[in-house]
Design a protein around this motif. Structure first.
Motif, short mmCIF file in Angstrom:
data_model
loop_
_atom_site.label_atom_id
_atom_site.label_comp_id
_atom_site.label_asym_id
_atom_site.label_seq_id
_atom_site.Cartn_x
_atom_site.Cartn_y
_atom_site.Cartn_z
N UNK A 7 0.84 -1.19 0.00
CA UNK A 7 0.00 0.00 0.00
C UNK A 7 0.88 1.25 0.00
N UNK A 8 0.45 2.24 -0.77
CA UNK A 8 1.17 3.51 -0.80
C UNK A 8 1.16 4.13 0.59
N UNK A 9 2.28 4.68 1.02
CA UNK A 9 2.36 5.36 2.30
C UNK A 9 1.74 6.74 2.22
N UNK A 10 1.15 7.25 3.30
CA UNK A 10 0.54 8.58 3.28
C UNK A 10 1.52 9.69 2.90
N UNK A 11 2.81 9.52 3.29
CA UNK A 11 3.79 10.56 2.98
C UNK A 11 4.38 10.42 1.58
N UNK A 12 3.98 9.38 0.84
CA UNK A 12 4.47 9.20 -0.52
C UNK A 12 5.85 8.60 -0.63
N UNK A 13 6.52 8.36 0.50
CA UNK A 13 7.87 7.80 0.47
C UNK A 13 7.82 6.31 0.17
N UNK A 14 8.62 5.89 -0.78
CA UNK A 14 8.61 4.47 -1.17
C UNK A 14 9.86 3.70 -0.77
N UNK A 15 10.87 4.37 -0.25
CA UNK A 15 12.06 3.63 0.16
C UNK A 15 11.74 2.51 1.15
N UNK A 16 10.88 2.76 2.16
CA UNK A 16 10.57 1.66 3.09
C UNK A 16 9.79 0.52 2.44
N UNK A 17 9.26 0.74 1.23
CA UNK A 17 8.48 -0.29 0.54
C UNK A 17 9.35 -1.22 -0.31
N UNK A 18 10.65 -0.99 -0.34
CA UNK A 18 11.52 -1.78 -1.21
C UNK A 18 11.78 -3.20 -0.72
N UNK A 19 11.59 -3.43 0.58
CA UNK A 19 11.99 -4.71 1.16
C UNK A 19 11.25 -5.88 0.54
N UNK A 20 9.92 -5.78 0.42
CA UNK A 20 9.12 -6.90 -0.09
C UNK A 20 9.50 -7.24 -1.54
N UNK A 21 9.57 -6.26 -2.46
CA UNK A 21 10.01 -6.61 -3.82
C UNK A 21 11.42 -7.18 -3.87
#
Length: 319
Positions: free
Chosen positions: A121-135
């Motif tokens: 899910x997209x983060x409210x602040x728009x930051x995607x660096x923390x979303x890299x772990x799963x991919x």
């Protein structure tokens, strides 16, 4: 019996023998030699290594070292980029040009794909660096990579200072500090169970200044954003960010046209530029030499989320 007293053919005394002169390696040559040794060690110990490559300065130096390690044969590993979808255009263009230049295979793990199919899910602040772990972990598992090269350096951040050069990750891709192994006399232990893998950091002992000096010595090409240029930016949380598809600028964040450069490459929503007139390598080296902050400490908002932000993400499987 008459002794031969003719000294014309006598062996020279020790102090008269010609000395072999060995040119000592300078600091950069020693770092290069260590990194090349690590690449070759991994090639001998593992079946399916991969090199993380974003197009940033550290991963570009990493690839350059890999090319040197196996020349004249091609680099025997593919490249992996965890693409947040929030990269600056200059970096993606450089990434693709570099991959084509060396004839390498590029595996792209897209954060956007995981958002589109509901796995993230997209983060409210728009930051995607923390979303890299799963991919990242999905790409490692899907491709059965057993060794993953990264450009992390110990001088960047306190959690990275705890890393070994060979960093074992469990079957969930998680970092467990208690399982770190001693590394003595450049001996590296790549042993791992089925489902586990090892993260490998050939630049561990390098500093940001070492990287820049090596880039100059080897004439390594980099994305243009590392050098001073005019860019429209806005300020958020004390950093100068570029406008883009990452929720900025907001109504209360006016843009300005300034001369800036980037010290590190990352997600556009959390990687800031620095005010700078350093337009060439000598000027960048002088600027870095005078800095008292690492590039992550100066320009990465994702490291400011908490005191242990990086360590928390590493435990989850991030680099």
């Amino acid at each position: 019996m008459t002794l031969n007293t003719d000294n014309d053919h006598a062996a020279p005394r020790p102090d008269e023998r010609p000395h072999r002169t060995h040119q000592p390696l300078d600091a950069l040559a020693r770092l290069e030699s260590e990194a090349i040794h690590i690449f070759r060690e991994v090639a001998g110990e593992f079946d399916r290594p991969v090199i993380l490559f974003s197009g940033g300065k550290d991963s570009t130096v990493l690839l350059h070292l890999a090319v040197k390690a196996f020349w004249p044969a091609p680099v025997p590993f593919p490249l992996l980029h965890v693409d947040t979808g929030h990269n600056l255009d200059e970096v993606i263009e450089f990434r693709d040009r570099t991959v084509e230049r060396y004839g390498l295979r590029l595996v792209v793990a897209s954060v956007q794909d995981f958002i589109d199919d509901g796995r993230l899910e997209e983060r409210p602040d728009g930051t995607r660096n923390p979303l890299q772990t799963v991919p990242l972990l999905d790409a490692i598992t899907t491709n059965k990579f057993d060794a993953v090269f990264g450009g992390g350096r110990r001088d960047e951040e306190r959690a990275r200072a705890k890393e070994r050069i060979f960093s074992l990750r469990n079957s969930f891709g998680q970092w467990e500090p208690r399982r770190q192994r001693p590394e003595l006399w450049n001996l590296y232990n790549g042993r791992h169970r089925a489902g586990e893998h090892v993260r490998v950091f050939p630049l561990s002992n390098w500093t940001e200044l070492d990287v820049w000096r090596y880039i100059k010595r080897e004439a390594i090409e980099l994305p243009s954003i590392y050098f001073a240029h005019t860019r429209e930016v806005f300020q958020r949380d004390g950093m100068w960010l570029t406008a883009g598809p990452w929720f900025g600028p907001r109504a209360d964040e006016p843009t300005e046209e300034l001369t800036v450069r980037y010290r590190t490459v990352g997600d556009g929503s959390c990687t800031g530029a620095v005010l700078s007139e350093a337009a060439d390598l000598d000027e960048v080296i002088a600027e870095v030499s005078a800095s008292r902050l690492t590039e992550r400490g100066a320009t990465r908002a994702d490291d400011r989320l908490s005191e242990a932000a990086m360590e928390d993400r590493k435990r989850e499987g991030y680099f």
